[in-house]
Motif scaffolding. Structure first.
Motif, PDB file in Angstrom:
ATOM      1  N   MET A 111      35.361 -14.602 -15.676  1.00 18.83           N
ATOM      2  CA  MET A 111      34.684 -13.395 -16.146  1.00 18.83           C
ATOM      3  C   MET A 111      34.263 -13.532 -17.610  1.00 18.83           C
ATOM      4  SD  MET A 111      34.156 -11.651 -13.533  1.00 18.83           S
ATOM      5  CE  MET A 111      33.441 -10.214 -14.326  1.00 18.83           C
ATOM      6  N   GLU A 112      35.060 -14.213 -18.422  1.00 18.97           N
ATOM      7  CA  GLU A 112      34.656 -14.457 -19.810  1.00 18.97           C
ATOM      8  C   GLU A 112      33.407 -15.333 -19.844  1.00 18.97           C
ATOM      9  OE1 GLU A 112      38.181 -16.068 -21.633  1.00 18.97           O
ATOM     10  OE2 GLU A 112      39.116 -14.080 -21.808  1.00 18.97           O
ATOM     11  N   ARG A 113      33.380 -16.366 -19.010  1.00 15.31           N
ATOM     12  CA  ARG A 113      32.207 -17.255 -18.934  1.00 15.31           C
ATOM     13  C   ARG A 113      31.000 -16.489 -18.397  1.00 15.31           C
ATOM     14  NH1 ARG A 113      30.239 -21.248 -15.329  1.00 15.31           N
ATOM     15  NH2 ARG A 113      31.947 -20.916 -13.892  1.00 15.31           N
ATOM     16  N   PHE A 114      31.229 -15.615 -17.411  1.00 12.45           N
ATOM     17  CA  PHE A 114      30.150 -14.822 -16.825  1.00 12.45           C
ATOM     18  C   PHE A 114      29.573 -13.850 -17.852  1.00 12.45           C
ATOM     19  CE2 PHE A 114      28.837 -11.115 -14.120  1.00 12.45           C
ATOM     20  CZ  PHE A 114      27.693 -11.711 -13.603  1.00 12.45           C
ATOM     21  N   ARG A 115      30.433 -13.203 -18.643  1.00 13.91           N
ATOM     22  CA  ARG A 115      29.961 -12.287 -19.681  1.00 13.91           C
ATOM     23  C   ARG A 115      29.112 -13.036 -20.713  1.00 13.91           C
ATOM     24  NH1 ARG A 115      30.734  -8.625 -16.577  1.00 13.91           N
ATOM     25  NH2 ARG A 115      32.523  -7.260 -16.631  1.00 13.91           N
ATOM     26  N   LYS A 116      29.546 -14.250 -21.079  1.00 10.88           N
ATOM     27  CA  LYS A 116      28.757 -15.061 -22.009  1.00 10.88           C
ATOM     28  C   LYS A 116      27.421 -15.423 -21.375  1.00 10.88           C
ATOM     29  CE  LYS A 116      28.671 -19.180 -24.907  1.00 10.88           C
ATOM     30  NZ  LYS A 116      27.255 -19.078 -24.959  1.00 10.88           N
ATOM     31  N   HIS A 117      27.438 -15.790 -20.111  1.00  7.18           N
ATOM     32  CA  HIS A 117      26.211 -16.121 -19.384  1.00  7.18           C
ATOM     33  C   HIS A 117      25.260 -14.914 -19.354  1.00  7.18           C
ATOM     34  CE1 HIS A 117      23.554 -17.759 -16.320  1.00  7.18           C
ATOM     35  NE2 HIS A 117      23.737 -16.653 -15.629  1.00  7.18           N
ATOM     36  N   GLN A 118      25.820 -13.728 -19.095  1.00  2.98           N
ATOM     37  CA  GLN A 118      24.988 -12.522 -19.068  1.00  2.98           C
ATOM     38  C   GLN A 118      24.336 -12.284 -20.436  1.00  2.98           C
ATOM     39  OE1 GLN A 118      28.122  -9.885 -17.601  1.00  2.98           O
ATOM     40  NE2 GLN A 118      26.791  -9.362 -15.879  1.00  2.98           N
ATOM     41  N   ARG A 119      25.100 -12.428 -21.495  1.00  2.00           N
ATOM     42  CA  ARG A 119      24.554 -12.213 -22.835  1.00  2.00           C
ATOM     43  C   ARG A 119      23.494 -13.262 -23.159  1.00  2.00           C
ATOM     44  NH1 ARG A 119      25.507  -9.931 -28.020  1.00  2.00           N
ATOM     45  NH2 ARG A 119      23.624 -10.567 -29.134  1.00  2.00           N
ATOM     46  N   ASP A 120      23.777 -14.527 -22.821  1.00  2.00           N
ATOM     47  CA  ASP A 120      22.803 -15.587 -23.066  1.00  2.00           C
ATOM     48  C   ASP A 120      21.512 -15.324 -22.295  1.00  2.00           C
ATOM     49  OD1 ASP A 120      24.656 -16.838 -24.695  1.00  2.00           O
ATOM     50  OD2 ASP A 120      25.171 -18.392 -23.229  1.00  2.00           O
ATOM     51  N   ALA A 121      21.626 -14.887 -21.045  1.00  2.00           N
ATOM     52  CA  ALA A 121      20.446 -14.581 -20.233  1.00  2.00           C
ATOM     53  C   ALA A 121      19.673 -13.414 -20.847  1.00  2.00           C
ATOM     54  CB  ALA A 121      20.857 -14.261 -18.802  1.00  2.00           C
ATOM     55  N   TYR A 122      20.378 -12.384 -21.302  1.00  2.00           N
ATOM     56  CA  TYR A 122      19.727 -11.228 -21.926  1.00  2.00           C
ATOM     57  C   TYR A 122      18.974 -11.658 -23.187  1.00  2.00           C
ATOM     58  CZ  TYR A 122      18.985  -6.444 -23.490  1.00  2.00           C
ATOM     59  OH  TYR A 122      18.411  -5.265 -23.883  1.00  2.00           O
ATOM     60  N   ASP A 123      19.623 -12.453 -24.012  1.00  2.00           N
ATOM     61  CA  ASP A 123      18.986 -12.938 -25.240  1.00  2.00           C
ATOM     62  C   ASP A 123      17.763 -13.793 -24.912  1.00  2.00           C
ATOM     63  OD1 ASP A 123      20.896 -11.619 -26.736  1.00  2.00           O
ATOM     64  OD2 ASP A 123      22.076 -13.428 -27.155  1.00  2.00           O
TER      65      ASP A 123
END
Length: 160
Positions: A111-123
């Motif tokens: 979930m920590e990796r997924f949250r980072k992935h979500q933020r990276d995708a948003y950016d």
């Protein structure tokens, strides 16, 4: 100004539903450390456990209700997460006969990796937006999601 910018308010509001559907389908952007399609599906269940563990005991039935799926479907989804090592079954502290779900350390890491992935995708998606638009969109999206919590209460009042 593009033709998309010139849409009427009604056209924009009618386009919101299909846009939300498209969000899920395009979530696998090639950003650094992408989450696999299988783990992306698993995060649906893990996110429910993560969001609700602080205020209630999460059960398979709760997962089914929140996802709007049959309990047997939720049970298979939960079992897949357990087999993958992301979830653990534990005895309820309120009713020892009931089983509750907890994230394993591997589930927390995913979930920590997924949250980072979500933020990276948003950016990545919003990189060419005007200054402030990404923050304003985030604020409005969170306001929208927060409004979901009040829908059940509003429906009860309307039905009364």
């Amino acid at each position: 100004m593009t033709s998309k910018d010139a849409r009427t308010a009604d056209e924009l509001l009618n386009a919101v539903g299909p846009a939300f559907s498209k969000l899920r389908r395009t979530a696998l952007l090639e950003v650094e450390n992408p989450v696999s399609a299988k783990d992306l599906s698993r995060t649906l269940v893990l996110n429910i456990v993560l969001e609700h563990s602080d205020d209630s005991e999460v059960t398979v039935g709760m997962v089914a209700e929140i996802l709007g799926v049959d309990p047997s479907v939720a049970s298979r989804m939960v079992s897949d997460n357990i087999k993958a090592g992301y979830l653990l079954r534990a005895a309820s502290q309120q009713d020892g006969r009931r089983t509750v779900l907890k994230l394993s350390p591997e589930g927390v890491a995913l979930m920590e990796r997924f949250r980072k992935h979500q933020r990276d995708a948003y950016d990545y998606i919003t990189a060419e937006w005007e200054p402030g638009e990404a923050v304003e969109f985030a604020r409005l999206m969170l306001k929208y999601v927060d409004s979901l919590a009040g829908l059940k209460d509003r429906k009860r009042v309307e039905d009364a």
